[in-house]
Design a protein around this motif. Structure first.
Motif: not given
Ligand SMILES: Cc1ncc(COP(=O)(O)O)c(C=O)c1O
Length: 317
Positions: A28-43
């Protein structure tokens, strides 16, 4: 401005690449996750850590002899500690007993000095005691600079120019965005940027039950990175359409579900944001599925002994 420090800063800025936006299957929705854990130090805290230091350097508020001081027991301290080490600056984090053992030991390795407060304030938490200690340290340390993550407008700008800009570039239409709130830096910057590009986007603030950011009675909370025992100045500048408060037990279930159903191993505020999306579903379902984004502020590894430990989660309300 020292040339060498400015050059190192520019090198670090170039490391902050776009974090992934992952489409998830959801009816029912187009759901997206933005993954900030992929920053150099991790958040997600990589963004303000870098931007606050860069802005202070450009304004001449810090130089290679400065000592950065900040109250944080979590991702911000961790990001600042690494960026300061990479830049050759001293950093003194002010922490409290709620810090996870993993974060405390990494801060003690990264920083020459760590100050831990032990006394609770009149709300039963430690934030006010930590802030009083920061003031004391800034007053007594030559060349000290307080980054002030709860009120520094540079944090808003960091998320406006970096996090918000990336999300704006990744979509042609966007209907709902769910963001966990603690200092309000993320939601203030991201909301301003997204409402410029998508005037009808609805920004949903996600808070923890027991936090006082959006009113309510304070209660002891156990999951770091979401909620606060004060109303931060930055939250007042955010463009928020609605608020969802998530109980801690639901956050833990949502983390499990993100892992089992979507293969995402993420931290507490990400689980809270996903739980808020689920709570909000009846308001979002429409004939054309809306584009819905939630922010995953960090990865799950730091939470193995807590949110991913059934003995620990069984005590949550
Ligand atoms: C894991 C995590 N999620 C979300 C947030 C909230 O971000 P902000 O402080 O920008 O409101 C933080 C802040 O510390 C965090 O550590």
């Amino acid at each position: 401005m020292s040339n060498e420090l400015a050059q190192r800063m520019a090198t670090l800025g170039a490391l902050l690449r776009e974090t992934p936006v992952l489409p998830l299957k959801y009816e029912g929705i187009n759901l997206y996750a933005k993954l900030e854990g992929h920053n150099p130090i991790g958040s997600v805290k990589d963004r303000p850590a870098y931007w606050l230091l860069k802005s202070a350097l450009e304004r001449g508020q810090i130089d290679s002899g400065s000592t950065i001081v900040e109250s944080s027991s979590g991702n911000f301290a961790n990001a600042l500690a690494s960026y300061c080490r990479l830049l050759g600056l001293s950093f003194v984090p002010v922490i409290d007993p709620n810090i996870t053992p993993g974060y405390e030991s990494s801060l003690r390795r990264l920083c020459e000095r760590v100050v831990k407060v032990e006394q609770r304030d009149d709300t039963g938490g430690f934030l006010k005691t930590r802030l009083a200690k920061v003031k004391e340290l800034v007053d007594s340390t030559p060349g000290a600079y307080w980054t002030n993550q709860y009120g520094n407008p540079d944090a808003l700008e960091a998320h406006y120019r970096l996090t918000g800009e990336e999300i704006a570039r990744a979509f042609t239409t966007l209907d709902y965005v769910f963001l966990g709130v603690s200092t309000g830096g993320t939601i203030s910057g991201v909301s301003h940027r997204l409402k410029e590009k998508f005037p009808s986007v609805r920004i949903i603030a996600v808070d923890a039950e027991g936090s006082v950011i959006f009113g309510g009675t304070p209660r002891k909370r156990h999951i770091p990175g979401i909620g606060a025992s004060i109303v931060p100045d930055l939250v007042k500048q955010a463009r928020i359409d609605d608020v969802v408060r998530v109980p801690e037990s639901e956050t833990a279930q949502a983390c499990q579900e993100l892992l089992r159903r979507h293969g995402l191993f993420v931290g507490g505020s990400s689980g809270s944001a996903y739980a808020a999306v689920k709570r909000y579903l009846p308001k979002m379902r429409s004939l054309t599925p809306p584009n819905v984004l939630f922010l995953c502020a960090d990865g799950g590894a730091a939470y193995l002994e807590t949110l991913y430990n059934p003995q620990w989660t069984s005590r949550l309300e």
